[in-house]
Design an enzyme around this catalytic site. Structure first.
Site, PDB file in Angstrom:
ATOM      1  N   PHE A  16       0.803  -1.217   0.000  1.00 30.07           N
ATOM      2  CA  PHE A  16       0.000   0.000   0.000  1.00 30.07           C
ATOM      3  C   PHE A  16       0.837   1.269   0.000  1.00 30.07           C
ATOM      4  CE2 PHE A  16       0.796  -0.661   4.549  1.00 30.07           C
ATOM      5  CZ  PHE A  16       1.123   0.612   4.973  1.00 30.07           C
ATOM      6  N   SER A  38       5.752  -6.929   4.131  1.00 31.88           N
ATOM      7  CA  SER A  38       6.329  -7.249   5.435  1.00 31.88           C
ATOM      8  C   SER A  38       7.110  -8.551   5.378  1.00 31.88           C
ATOM      9  CB  SER A  38       5.224  -7.361   6.489  1.00 31.88           C
ATOM     10  OG  SER A  38       4.425  -8.513   6.247  1.00 31.88           O
ATOM     11  N   CYS A  58       9.735   1.494   3.578  1.00 33.11           N
ATOM     12  CA  CYS A  58      10.682   0.468   3.994  1.00 33.11           C
ATOM     13  C   CYS A  58      12.099   1.013   4.088  1.00 33.11           C
ATOM     14  CB  CYS A  58      10.639  -0.728   3.047  1.00 33.11           C
ATOM     15  SG  CYS A  58      11.260  -0.388   1.383  1.00 33.11           S
TER      16      CYS A  58
END
Length: 502
Positions: A149, A226, A281
């Site tokens: 997202f 993740s 990230c």
């Protein structure tokens, strides 16, 4: 109310599963639309379209592929504001940040425009008497990308431009939280002249992911998300015979040596920690301050945080928007109480940050949390160890370079890191000794340019191939070596016309 559907075989396609999910405006908390969630039958339809389109696209000349990519690049550039507006509305990031995301993604499109050069092989003449050998790289077939997202435009563009340029057909499974950008990109591919079926989009959740990972017609899968899901994608995909690159989570540290320019460091820490509300990230989430600079550095960071404007992404004065969902906001907020329980000091509490057009973050409708600074964090604590993925910057005091390096290397992730110093020897030592895939020297977010490859170490990457750059080309192709001998020459007759690439 807006409905976001799939894109299959060159056109929008309503979902067949009957399932939908809500699309929220993170700045208000209101539902702005619904997205179809794919079932196995929707994925199968996309794979069938991509499979049918593959032979002709594989055989298209390199120049034809490049020409389509050049047209796509121009269309994307012309629609960048529209694309950024969709991202801001569904993700929450401010418009300028969304524009930056589109720009970085376009760098990969521009890299892929050079595919005739990138796919050049090697040639050796007369390896044996009248025998030649040469190497070529060929596309895999139908490949898929499963994207997160936080970058609904850029991360897909890390994947599909190179995959398509190499002659593959592509299926994108974007995040169901901000799906609209995917359909705009699909329509621009259509306008660029890309044949139907070469680029497809299936909206969805785990049902769509599992079907892509298990479908025998999908040859390779790229994933960003993740670490637990990256591990699942890698293990499931490889178990079903697919080539997989799965990029996972991160806990990125900034090591600040005493000789660093602290004004530069404070600017960098705020930019890298709170841009896109920390939902990156490559965000810096931990500052390792080597004695004696900790107190001064924290003061400078706090001063800068106080001047930030928090507000809706479509407000040009906003510098940071909300988080993407209520559940995610609540999870991030929970770490503030955890930090206090672990003995850390909450220097800036983002729950109390004013939101433009509202009151405090805690009291304003929407999914708000302001920039948060936590000092005196203990190495190995939950706030230090976990990937919080929000606007939370932790500060750990260390006594030496060696202590800071040990803390970084002991973390399970190895995505990105940075060192701030004016000592070239220390910087060179750091780049050699740190166990991280992407390193910045006085650069807080060391995301490589498109002609290099992006990816980390340890639990930040599953698979042995990074995305985009040369490694991206290799991921989406496989090599052949041809050995040939021709006993008689041949030719096509006389033709005085100028040779073309058709």
């Amino acid at each position: 109310m807006k409905r976001v559907t799939h894109w299959i075989d060159g056109a929008e396609a309503d979902g067949r599963s009957g399932r939908q999910a809500e699309i929220f405006n993170p700045a208000t908390g209101e539902v702005g639309g619904h997205v179809d969630l794919a079932g196995p039958e929707d994925v199968d339809a996309a794979v069938a379209a991509a499979t049918a389109a593959f032979p002709a696209w594989r055989d298209a000349s390199l120049m034809k592929r490049a020409q389509v990519l050049f047209r796509f690049r121009e269309l994307m550039y012309g629609h960048r504001d529209e694309l950024a507006a969709l991202i801001s509305a569904e993700h929450g990031k401010v418009h300028s940040d969304a524009l930056g995301e589109v720009a970085r993604g376009l760098e990969v499109v521009e890299f892929a425009c050079g595919i005739p050069h990138l796919l050049k092989g090697g040639f050796s003449e007369n390896v044996s008497t009248n025998v030649d050998s040469f190497s070529i790289r060929q596309p895999l077939g139908v490949v898929a990308g499963i994207t997160p997202f936080n970058f609904p435009a850029m991360v897909p563009m890390w994947m599909y431009p190179i995959a398509i340029a190499c002659g593959n057909t592509f299926i994108l499974k974007p995040s169901e939280r901000d799906p609209s950008a995917s359909l705009l990109m699909a329509s621009l591919w259509k306008q660029s002249g890309l044949p139907d079926g070469v680029f497809n989009v299936v909206q969805g959740d785990k049902v769509a992911v599992d079907r892509l990972l298990r479908h025998p017609g999908v040859r390779a899968v790229s994933f960003v998300g993740s670490t637990p899901i990256a591990r699942y994608v890698y293990e499931t995909g490889t178990r079903h015979g697919k080539r997989v690159q799965a990029l996972g989570g991160a806990k990125n540290h900034m090591l600040v040596l005493p000789d660093a320019d602290l004004d530069l460091v404070a600017d960098a820490a705020v930019n890298a920690g709170f841009g896109s509300a920390g939902e990156r990230c490559m965000a810096i989430s931990v500052v390792l301050a080597v004695d004696p600079v900790g107190d001064e550095l924290v003061d400078k960071i706090v001063q800068r945080v106080a001047g930030l404007t928090i507000g809706p992404g479509d407000d040009p004065e906003s510098q940071m928007g909300p988080l993407v969902t209520e559940a995610h906001r609540d999870k991030v907020v929970s770490y503030l109480d955890t930090a206090l329980a672990e003995g850390a000091k909450l220097v800036v509490d983002g729950r109390e940050t004013p939101v433009k057009g509202g009151t405090t973050a805690a009291e304003t409708p929407g999914f708000w949390l302001g920039p948060t600074v936590i000092d005196q964090v203990t190495p190995g604590s939950a706030v230090h160890r976990d990937e919080i993925f929000g606007p939370v910057l932790s500060v750990i005091r260390v006594s030496s370079y060696e202590e800071g390096l040990t803390i970084i290397n002991d973390v399970e992730y190895g995505n990105g890191t940075a060192i701030f110093t004016n000592d070239g020897g220390a910087a060179r030592r750091f780049q050699n000794e740190v166990e991280v895939g992407m390193i910045g020297i006085n650069v807080p977010i060391p995301v490589p340019m498109a002609f290099y490859s992006f990816g980390g170490w340890k639990s930040s990457l599953f698979g042995d191939t990074h995305v985009h750059g040369t490694e991206g080309v290799h991921f989406y192709t496989r090599g052949k070596v041809v050995t040939s001998r021709w006993l008689d020459p041949s030719h096509g007759g006389v033709n005085l016309g100028f040779p073309t690439n058709k």
